[in-house]
Motif scaffolding. Sequence first.
Motif, short mmCIF file in Angstrom:
data_model
loop_
_atom_site.label_atom_id
_atom_site.label_comp_id
_atom_site.label_asym_id
_atom_site.label_seq_id
_atom_site.Cartn_x
_atom_site.Cartn_y
_atom_site.Cartn_z
N LEU A 89 0.84 -1.14 -0.01
CA LEU A 89 -0.15 0.06 0.04
C LEU A 89 0.94 1.17 -0.03
O LEU A 89 0.60 2.30 -0.60
N ARG A 114 3.64 2.15 -1.27
CA ARG A 114 4.07 2.60 -2.88
C ARG A 114 2.74 2.94 -3.73
O ARG A 114 3.11 3.55 -4.52
N HIS A 115 1.47 2.80 -3.14
CA HIS A 115 0.49 3.25 -4.11
C HIS A 115 -0.28 4.42 -3.41
O HIS A 115 -1.06 5.18 -4.18
N ALA A 129 -0.15 8.20 -5.21
CA ALA A 129 -0.92 8.49 -6.43
C ALA A 129 -2.21 8.97 -5.88
O ALA A 129 -2.77 9.80 -6.62
N TYR A 176 3.84 -10.18 -3.56
CA TYR A 176 3.93 -8.85 -3.87
C TYR A 176 5.04 -8.21 -3.05
O TYR A 176 5.42 -6.85 -3.36
N TYR A 188 -10.51 3.40 -3.24
CA TYR A 188 -9.34 3.29 -3.97
C TYR A 188 -8.63 2.00 -3.58
O TYR A 188 -7.95 1.24 -4.39
N LEU A 217 -7.75 -0.71 -6.18
CA LEU A 217 -6.20 -1.07 -6.38
C LEU A 217 -6.02 -2.63 -6.43
O LEU A 217 -5.45 -3.21 -7.15
N CYS A 218 -6.60 -3.23 -5.19
CA CYS A 218 -6.51 -4.69 -5.37
C CYS A 218 -7.09 -5.36 -6.18
O CYS A 218 -6.45 -6.55 -6.56
N MET A 265 -4.79 -5.18 -9.18
CA MET A 265 -3.36 -5.84 -8.98
C MET A 265 -3.58 -7.27 -8.82
O MET A 265 -2.55 -7.95 -8.10
#
Length: 305
Positions: free
Chosen positions: A107, A109-110, A113, A240, A281, A285-286, A289
């Motif tokens: 999380l 690293r995301h 954004a 991950y 979000y 995101l999940c 990915m």
Amino acid sequence: MFDWNDVRFFLALQRSGKLLSAARQMGTTHATVARHIAALERVLGQPLFIQQADGYMLTAAGRQLLPLAESLENTASQMLDSGSRGHAEVSGVVRLGAPEGLGALFLARHMPALMAQYPGLEIDLVAVPRFVSITSREVDIAIALERPQANMVVTRKLTDYCLGLYATPAYLAGHAPIREREDLNGHAILAYVDDLLFTRELMYHHGLCRHPSMPLRSTSVVAQKEAALADGGIAVLPYYTIYDDPRLAQILPELRIVRSYWISARSNIRRTLRYRVVWDYVVDLCQSMQWLLLHEPQDRSIETA
């Protein structure tokens, strides 16, 4: 009559636990935070915080006020949402709790954004190797390895994810070859500390082989990865956490451990825009990915510990 601004400062201090942290969050000085808290205490006629060595803790009166203050905050946010003609500004603090691996190695690293999209949004990412509580208001939104059972909580399955076995090429070159699961006997397995586990979902090391050797144990998946990188043994890691790290090689790729993440929040929290934005979000995101979270489906999985 109390001042709404005093309530905002009360919530900031409750969430941060420190005058300086609350001041940074509110864009002011610690003296201003203290002044607003004192003003609210005068109106209510009783202290709301106790200062301790590790920060400010709520008194009984403070704990009684907290849900009312949060209700006021939610109402104010809804008023702003409805008055903005569909172009509401997403701003304020959201405290998001997650298991250490997901929080620190996925999380984190995301989140930039999301914050670039909403400059007024602030995220407190609580990434720790334990449960974080929604009901005691440690966090606003929580991700856990087990489905929460608490009442008044909105919960949904966030995603499945896969773990595998990893070690450095140097470790593998210096030890007996591993061609099947029983070859793991005698190898150093980097594991969790059993009696400090916060969930049974992490108790998978004992099922890897009949006689696992676990000379180095840690409560932290980040520590286990670092020990593996130091040629210390074999770590069981979510894909991950290592997919872009060429320093680790996968062992027995057909052997997959499958676990799940659940996301939850208090039932009334989804009515506030900034919480909805963060929730949506993370869910989106999940979903986007899945190639990373569910790496290389094969023939066999360890579904239970």
